[in-house]
Design a protein around this motif. Structure first.
Motif, PDB file in Angstrom:
ATOM      1  N   THR A   1      32.795  45.363  25.155  1.00 15.10           N
ATOM      2  CA  THR A   1      31.435  45.488  25.652  1.00 15.10           C
ATOM      3  C   THR A   1      31.372  45.106  27.130  1.00 15.10           C
ATOM      4  N   GLN A   2      31.889  43.937  27.457  1.00 12.36           N
ATOM      5  CA  GLN A   2      31.938  43.473  28.836  1.00 12.36           C
ATOM      6  C   GLN A   2      33.270  42.773  29.068  1.00 12.36           C
ATOM      7  N   LEU A   3      33.727  42.831  30.321  1.00  7.86           N
ATOM      8  CA  LEU A   3      34.971  42.162  30.687  1.00  7.86           C
ATOM      9  C   LEU A   3      34.795  41.529  32.061  1.00  7.86           C
ATOM     10  N   LYS A   4      35.019  40.220  32.103  1.00  5.69           N
ATOM     11  CA  LYS A   4      34.964  39.484  33.364  1.00  5.69           C
ATOM     12  C   LYS A   4      36.304  38.797  33.564  1.00  5.69           C
ATOM     13  N   MET A   5      36.950  39.077  34.711  1.00  8.08           N
ATOM     14  CA  MET A   5      38.269  38.507  34.971  1.00  8.08           C
ATOM     15  C   MET A   5      38.282  37.899  36.367  1.00  8.08           C
ATOM     16  N   ARG A   6      38.813  36.667  36.440  1.00  9.18           N
ATOM     17  CA  ARG A   6      38.890  35.961  37.710  1.00  9.18           C
ATOM     18  C   ARG A   6      40.289  35.395  37.897  1.00  9.18           C
ATOM     19  N   SER A   7      40.773  35.481  39.133  1.00  8.32           N
ATOM     20  CA  SER A   7      42.075  34.906  39.460  1.00  8.32           C
ATOM     21  C   SER A   7      41.955  34.150  40.778  1.00  8.32           C
ATOM     22  N   THR A   8      42.369  32.881  40.760  1.00 11.79           N
ATOM     23  CA  THR A   8      42.356  32.102  42.001  1.00 11.79           C
ATOM     24  C   THR A   8      43.563  32.454  42.856  1.00 11.79           C
ATOM     25  N   ASN A   9      44.754  32.382  42.278  1.00 12.77           N
ATOM     26  CA  ASN A   9      45.989  32.739  42.977  1.00 12.77           C
ATOM     27  C   ASN A   9      46.808  33.641  42.072  1.00 12.77           C
TER      28      ASN A   9
ATOM     29  N   THR B   1      32.486  45.832  33.950  1.00 12.94           N
ATOM     30  CA  THR B   1      33.641  44.996  34.249  1.00 12.94           C
ATOM     31  C   THR B   1      33.416  44.297  35.579  1.00 12.94           C
ATOM     32  N   ASP B   2      33.687  42.997  35.600  1.00 11.96           N
ATOM     33  CA  ASP B   2      33.474  42.177  36.794  1.00 11.96           C
ATOM     34  C   ASP B   2      34.791  41.490  37.137  1.00 11.96           C
ATOM     35  N   LEU B   3      35.336  41.780  38.335  1.00 18.21           N
ATOM     36  CA  LEU B   3      36.635  41.251  38.733  1.00 18.21           C
ATOM     37  C   LEU B   3      36.485  40.443  40.025  1.00 18.21           C
ATOM     38  N   THR B   4      37.064  39.247  40.038  1.00 16.34           N
ATOM     39  CA  THR B   4      37.004  38.394  41.225  1.00 16.34           C
ATOM     40  C   THR B   4      38.396  37.849  41.517  1.00 16.34           C
ATOM     41  N   SER B   5      38.878  38.106  42.734  1.00 18.09           N
ATOM     42  CA  SER B   5      40.193  37.630  43.138  1.00 18.09           C
ATOM     43  C   SER B   5      40.068  36.879  44.453  1.00 18.09           C
ATOM     44  N   LYS B   6      40.596  35.664  44.490  1.00 18.19           N
ATOM     45  CA  LYS B   6      40.576  34.906  45.738  1.00 18.19           C
ATOM     46  C   LYS B   6      41.794  35.230  46.581  1.00 18.19           C
ATOM     47  N   ASN B   7      42.987  35.133  45.999  1.00 21.38           N
ATOM     48  CA  ASN B   7      44.226  35.434  46.715  1.00 21.38           C
ATOM     49  C   ASN B   7      45.099  36.306  45.829  1.00 21.38           C
TER      50      ASN B   7
ATOM     51  N   ASP C   1      35.381  36.718  29.027  1.00 21.84           N
ATOM     52  CA  ASP C   1      35.368  36.063  30.336  1.00 21.84           C
ATOM     53  C   ASP C   1      36.695  35.328  30.483  1.00 21.84           C
ATOM     54  N   ALA C   2      37.565  35.820  31.387  1.00 24.63           N
ATOM     55  CA  ALA C   2      38.926  35.292  31.502  1.00 24.63           C
ATOM     56  C   ALA C   2      39.189  34.803  32.923  1.00 24.63           C
ATOM     57  N   HIS C   3      39.853  33.644  33.032  1.00 24.71           N
ATOM     58  CA  HIS C   3      40.146  33.061  34.339  1.00 24.71           C
ATOM     59  C   HIS C   3      41.536  32.456  34.332  1.00 24.71           C
ATOM     60  N   ALA C   4      42.305  32.763  35.370  1.00 20.08           N
ATOM     61  CA  ALA C   4      43.614  32.139  35.576  1.00 20.08           C
ATOM     62  C   ALA C   4      43.616  31.483  36.952  1.00 20.08           C
ATOM     63  N   THR C   5      44.107  30.235  37.012  1.00 20.79           N
ATOM     64  CA  THR C   5      44.151  29.528  38.298  1.00 20.79           C
ATOM     65  C   THR C   5      45.372  29.942  39.102  1.00 20.79           C
ATOM     66  N   ASN C   6      46.559  29.808  38.525  1.00 18.51           N
ATOM     67  CA  ASN C   6      47.794  30.185  39.210  1.00 18.51           C
ATOM     68  C   ASN C   6      48.590  31.119  38.306  1.00 18.51           C
ATOM     69  N   GLY C   7      48.352  32.397  38.457  1.00 22.02           N
ATOM     70  CA  GLY C   7      49.038  33.386  37.633  1.00 22.02           C
ATOM     71  C   GLY C   7      48.273  34.695  37.618  1.00 22.02           C
ATOM     72  N   SER C   8      48.943  35.751  37.230  1.00 25.72           N
ATOM     73  CA  SER C   8      48.324  37.068  37.190  1.00 25.72           C
ATOM     74  C   SER C   8      47.416  37.204  35.975  1.00 25.72           C
ATOM     75  N   VAL C   9      46.434  38.105  36.098  1.00 23.01           N
ATOM     76  CA  VAL C   9      45.526  38.420  35.006  1.00 23.01           C
ATOM     77  C   VAL C   9      45.612  39.923  34.773  1.00 23.01           C
ATOM     78  N   ARG C  10      45.877  40.321  33.509  1.00 20.19           N
ATOM     79  CA  ARG C  10      46.070  41.743  33.210  1.00 20.19           C
ATOM     80  C   ARG C  10      45.341  42.121  31.936  1.00 20.19           C
ATOM     81  N   ALA C  11      44.819  43.340  31.928  1.00 18.72           N
ATOM     82  CA  ALA C  11      44.169  43.886  30.734  1.00 18.72           C
ATOM     83  C   ALA C  11      44.659  45.315  30.535  1.00 18.72           C
ATOM     84  N   PHE C  12      45.096  45.632  29.303  1.00 17.40           N
ATOM     85  CA  PHE C  12      45.647  46.939  28.998  1.00 17.40           C
ATOM     86  C   PHE C  12      45.013  47.497  27.727  1.00 17.40           C
TER      87      PHE C  12
END
Length: 366
Positions: free
Chosen positions: A183-191, A204-210, A167-178
């Protein structure tokens, strides 16, 4: 979609323009009259970039290792640093910290509580800037849950092959997975943007605000929620569920069942093997299928709809709009042939159903 002389949604050019409130132009997103400005991996808040890490100039100042015996949860929190997760060569968790200034007060703080290991960033200077990044290496034998939070800084997860739910979250910055097998991957990015490349996960669960979301050459079920930004799937295998508020949704090489909906933006798909539902409130829908393995439903609130079917494929169809043309293949056998509503079949052994409804635009089935 227009309001007077102003174009609100331009599906052909992947643009959404709600004035000072929200503007989306491909991978470029601006919110609140430029208060938030995201261009791919570049993020500006109120005209300034959050404190960034220049990795080439940073020195390794701290290395710490942690045993994984009886460990099933790892919590990582860096409020102002770039973070990279990767595989460990040893059977321990290893953390390398790189900083522009060496001071033990800035080193990580760690604590073990039962089966939980918590790692968080150390102190930060108040007067002088400090650039920092952290490399965190996880052994293949580690199993359980990993939670990662990056405040101001990019977050990268690469080459992991472990029985982990991340479960990964970044507030101001890019989120990348390579190149990850999880088993499961959850990624969130605010900006900031979210990008997956050659990732395999059961879910895989991805959430992007901006920011934009890109899923390339990946495998497994994927769920995406995007407020402002485009969503793209490139050569993906697995069912997808996409919900977008402002931005286009694109498929280029896709195998599976799709449920895609955008309030404002176009939906485009080519080289699709499968089926699903495709809905846009304001924008056009254009799909090209290579194989039809399930029913297809297309709904366009304000825009045209075009669906190109695979060759030598039998199917039933129901096409309906209110005030524009409806075109069907020449070989279609029609049971209803009204100017704005056509029902029929193509072929003698039709099993799959194609439903298309467009409120104000034309429909073309070919």
């Amino acid at each position: 979609m227009t309001w007077g002389d102003h174009v609100l949604v331009d599906g052909e050019n992947d643009k959404v323009d709600f004035g000072k409130l929200v503007q989306v132009d491909g991978d470029h997103v601006t919110v609140a009259d430029g208060l938030v400005d995201v261009q791919g991996d570049d993020v500006k808040i109120n005209g300034e970039r959050p404190r960034r890490t220049y990795v080439e100039s940073l020195r390794l100042v701290n290395t710490q290792s942690f045993a994984i015996d009886d460990l099933n949860e790892l919590d990582i929190n860096y409020r102002d640093a770039a973070i990279k997760l990767g595989p460990a060569n040893a059977d321990q968790i290893v953390v390398n910290e790189y900083m522009s200034r060496d001071n033990s007060r800035y080193y990580l703080r760690a604590g073990r509580h039962g089966n939980l290991l918590a790692i968080k960033q150390g102190d930060r200077p108040r007067l002088w800037p400090l650039h920092a990044r952290a490399e965190i290496f996880l052994p293949a034998a580690l199993a359980g849950k990993v939670t990662v939070h990056a405040g101001n800084g990019s977050l990268e997860i690469s080459d992991l092959r472990a029985d982990l739910a991340v479960d990964a979250h970044a507030t101001n910055g890019s989120v990348r997975a390579f190149d990850d097998h999880l088993t499961q991957l959850k990624m969130r990015s605010t900006n900031g943007s979210i990008r997956l490349d050659q990732v395999t996960a059961t879910h895989t669960d991805l959430t992007s605000k901006n920011g934009s979301v890109t899923v390339k050459e990946s495998t497994g079920a994927v769920r995406v929620e995007s407020s402002n930004g485009s969503v793209r799937f490139l050569d993906h295998t697995g069912n997808v569920d996409v919900r977008s508020q402002n931005g286009a949704v694109k498929f280029d090489g896709f195998t599976g069942q799709a449920h895609a909906a955008t309030a404002n933006g176009a939906i485009r798909g080519k080289n699709i093997n499968g089926g699903g539902t495709f809905h846009t409130g304001n924008g056009s829908v254009n799909l090209q299928l290579l194989a039809l393995t399930s029913d297809v439903t297309v709904e366009s609130g304000a825009g045209s709809a075009a669906v190109q079917m695979p060759l030598l494929t039998d199917y039933q169809f129901d096409l309906k709009n209110w005030n524009a043309s409806v075109k069907v293949p020449q070989e279609a056998q029609l049971s209803l042939n009204d100017s704005h509503h056509k029902i029929g079949t193509v072929g003698d052994n039709a099993e799959r159903q194609v439903n298309v409804e467009a409120s104000t635009g034309s429909i073309r089935l070919s």
